[in-house]
Design an enzyme around this catalytic site. Structure first.
Site, PDB file in Angstrom:
ATOM      1  N   ASP A  11      -5.449   5.892 -13.243  1.00  0.00           N
ATOM      2  CA  ASP A  11      -5.082   6.978 -12.238  1.00  0.00           C
ATOM      3  C   ASP A  11      -6.224   7.790 -12.554  1.00  0.00           C
ATOM      4  O   ASP A  11      -6.694   8.120 -13.869  1.00  0.00           O
ATOM      5  CB  ASP A  11      -3.917   8.072 -12.104  1.00  0.00           C
ATOM      6  CG  ASP A  11      -3.746   8.803 -10.645  1.00  0.00           C
ATOM      7  OD1 ASP A  11      -4.242   8.580 -10.180  1.00  0.00           O
ATOM      8  OD2 ASP A  11      -3.822  10.277 -10.783  1.00  0.00           O
ATOM      9  N   SER A  12      -6.679   8.666 -11.539  1.00  0.00           N
ATOM     10  CA  SER A  12      -8.117   9.917 -11.818  1.00  0.00           C
ATOM     11  C   SER A  12      -7.422  11.046 -12.712  1.00  0.00           C
ATOM     12  O   SER A  12      -8.304  11.702 -13.202  1.00  0.00           O
ATOM     13  CB  SER A  12      -8.314  10.135 -10.487  1.00  0.00           C
ATOM     14  OG  SER A  12      -7.274  11.080  -9.879  1.00  0.00           O
ATOM     15  N   GLY A  44     -11.118  12.051  -5.150  1.00  0.00           N
ATOM     16  CA  GLY A  44     -11.426  11.912  -3.686  1.00  0.00           C
ATOM     17  C   GLY A  44     -12.402  12.852  -2.629  1.00  0.00           C
ATOM     18  O   GLY A  44     -12.210  12.098  -1.962  1.00  0.00           O
ATOM     19  N   CYS A  74      -3.430   4.294  -8.193  1.00  0.00           N
ATOM     20  CA  CYS A  74      -4.572   6.039  -7.820  1.00  0.00           C
ATOM     21  C   CYS A  74      -4.831   4.822  -6.334  1.00  0.00           C
ATOM     22  O   CYS A  74      -5.627   4.352  -6.072  1.00  0.00           O
ATOM     23  CB  CYS A  74      -5.623   6.163  -8.380  1.00  0.00           C
ATOM     24  SG  CYS A  74      -6.956   7.216  -7.579  1.00  0.00           S
ATOM     25  N   THR A  76      -6.622   6.284  -3.814  1.00  0.00           N
ATOM     26  CA  THR A  76      -8.400   6.839  -3.908  1.00  0.00           C
ATOM     27  C   THR A  76      -9.352   5.134  -4.514  1.00  0.00           C
ATOM     28  O   THR A  76     -10.151   5.084  -4.123  1.00  0.00           O
ATOM     29  CB  THR A  76      -8.761   8.015  -4.213  1.00  0.00           C
ATOM     30  OG1 THR A  76      -7.932   8.638  -4.040  1.00  0.00           O
ATOM     31  CG2 THR A  76     -10.132   8.251  -4.135  1.00  0.00           C
ATOM     32  N   CYS A 184      -1.157   9.391  -1.951  1.00  0.00           N
ATOM     33  CA  CYS A 184      -1.629  10.153  -3.213  1.00  0.00           C
ATOM     34  C   CYS A 184      -1.283  10.308  -3.914  1.00  0.00           C
ATOM     35  O   CYS A 184       0.391  10.779  -3.751  1.00  0.00           O
ATOM     36  CB  CYS A 184      -2.135  11.399  -2.379  1.00  0.00           C
ATOM     37  SG  CYS A 184      -3.683  12.180  -4.701  1.00  0.00           S
ATOM     38  N   THR A 185      -0.952   9.820  -4.926  1.00  0.00           N
ATOM     39  CA  THR A 185      -0.129   9.625  -6.326  1.00  0.00           C
ATOM     40  C   THR A 185       0.426  11.256  -6.794  1.00  0.00           C
ATOM     41  O   THR A 185       1.291  11.326  -7.533  1.00  0.00           O
ATOM     42  CB  THR A 185      -0.646   8.288  -8.088  1.00  0.00           C
ATOM     43  OG1 THR A 185      -1.730   8.808  -8.013  1.00  0.00           O
ATOM     44  CG2 THR A 185      -0.148   7.155  -7.215  1.00  0.00           C
ATOM     45  N   HIS A 186      -0.649  11.845  -7.028  1.00  0.00           N
ATOM     46  CA  HIS A 186       0.004  13.159  -6.937  1.00  0.00           C
ATOM     47  C   HIS A 186       0.950  13.827  -6.330  1.00  0.00           C
ATOM     48  O   HIS A 186       1.789  14.783  -6.916  1.00  0.00           O
ATOM     49  CB  HIS A 186      -1.689  14.545  -7.016  1.00  0.00           C
ATOM     50  CG  HIS A 186      -2.097  13.752  -7.984  1.00  0.00           C
ATOM     51  ND1 HIS A 186      -3.240  12.405  -8.326  1.00  0.00           N
ATOM     52  CD2 HIS A 186      -2.487  14.833  -9.562  1.00  0.00           C
ATOM     53  CE1 HIS A 186      -3.595  12.569  -9.261  1.00  0.00           C
ATOM     54  NE2 HIS A 186      -4.172  14.058 -10.263  1.00  0.00           N
TER      55      HIS A 186
END
Ligand code: DGL
Length: 255
Positions: A11-12, A44, A74, A76, A184-186
Site C-alpha cells: 500500500d502507499s 491519491g 491500495c 489508488t 481507500c484502504t485507509h
C-alpha cells in the site's frame, strides 16, 4: 517460487493493514511481507504516471525479495497501475483491491450509494467501468474525501479531528445514503468517526474481505498455499521510522 514464500501486501502507507488483517484472518498459515510506502504517501493526489512508477518499483522490489504473490492493498495503485503490473509480470499472481461497488449494489439494488475514494481512484476509468457495470438501479455519489489518509498516517484515526472531518464531508448526505463504499484502504480505520456522523442505518462496505478471498482462491488454484502449521509477518515501511511500524502493528489490532 514455492508455497513457503511470502505473500507480499503493498500500500502507499499504513492503510493496507485493513486488507492484511483480513488476509491473516483467512490464511493464518501464510507468511506475509507488508510493505507500506509512507515516504511517498499520499498517492491519491499524485499524477497517474507517478502512481504507476511507484507501484511498479514496489512490485519489482517485492518480487525480487521472493514474494510468491502480490496483493495490491491500495485502491489508488490498482486504479492507476494494475494493467501495467499484469503486463510486467504475466506469470505472477497479482490481486488488486477495488471499491466494493458490486457488493453495495447487490445489497442495495435501488439504494443511494456513496463512494469515498482518493482523487486518483475517482478520476480513473476503472471506477467508471465498475459504476457502469454494477450500478443498475442505484444512485451513485462520488465523495472525494481529502485529509483522511493524512489522519490515519499520523495515528489520529480515532481523534476528534477525524469526527470533525467526517462531519464536514458526509453530513450533507447523511439522510439520503443507504450505503457507503470505503474505496481507500485507509478509510476502514475511521469507521468510528464515520459512524458518529452517519449513524448505524448506513451500511459501510470495503473490499478487504473480498480481496482476501480472491487471494486465497488464486493461491489454491495455483497449488501455492502454505502447508506449515503457523505463518509469520514481516512489516516494512519506506519511511524508515519505527513509529510507522508501531502504528502498523497497532492498526492490525484495530477494531
Ligand atoms: N490506501 C490507498 C487507497 O486504497 C490510498 C492512500 C493514498 O492516497 O496514499 O487508495
Amino acid at each position: 517460487m514455492d508455497r513457503h514464500d511470502p505473500i507480499a501486501v503493498f500500500d502507499s502507507g499504513v492503510g493496507g493493514i485493513s486488507v492484511l488483517r483480513e488476509l491473516c484472518r483467512l490464511m493464518p498459515r501464510e507468511n506475509f511481507h507488508y510493505f507500506g510506502d509512507s515516504a511517498n504517501a499520499p498517492y491519491g493526489i499524485k499524477t497517474t504516471q507517478q502512481v504507476q512508477e511507484l507501484t511498479l518499483a514496489a512490485a519489482r522490489k517485492l518480487f525480487d525479495q521472493g514474494a510468491k504473490c502480490l496483493v495490491v492493498a491500495c485502491n489508488t495503485a490498482t486504479a492507476a497501475a494494475i494493467e501495467l503490473l499484469r503486463a510486467a509480470y504475466p506469470d505472477r499472481i497479482i490481486v488488486g483491491i477495488e471499491p466494493a461497488l458490486k457488493l453495495a449494489a447487490d445489497r442495495h439494488p435501488h439504494g443511494t450509494i456513496g463512494i469515498m475514494a482518493t482523487d486518483v481512484t475517482l478520476r480513473e476509468a476503472k471506477l467508471s467501468q465498475l459504476m457502469q457495470r454494477f450500478s443498475r438501479d442505484c444512485t451513485l455519489i462520488r465523495l472525494p474525501s481529502p485529509g483522511i489518509v493524512e489522519l490515519v498516517e499520523s495515528g489520529r484515526a480515532d481523534s476528534p479531528e477525524a469526527v470533525a472531518l467526517m462531519e464536514q464531508e458526509l453530513s450533507p448526505y447523511r439522510t439520503e445514503l443507504d450505503a457507503l463504499v470505503l474505496g481507500c484502504t485507509h478509510y476502514p480505520f475511521v469507521k468510528n468517526a464515520i459512524r458518529a456522523v452517519v449513524g448505524d442505518r448506513v451500511e459501510l462496505l470495503d473490499g478487504g474481505e473480498g480481496t482476501a478471498k480472491e487471494t486465497l482462491r488464486r493461491l489454491k488454484d495455483a497449488d501455492l498455499l502454505n502447508d506449515q502449521p503457523t505463518g509469520s509477518l514481516v512489516m516494512e515501511n519506506s519511511s524508515g521510522m519505527q513509529e510507522k511500524l508501531d502504528l502498523c502493528h497497532q492498526l492490525l489490532e484495530h477494531t
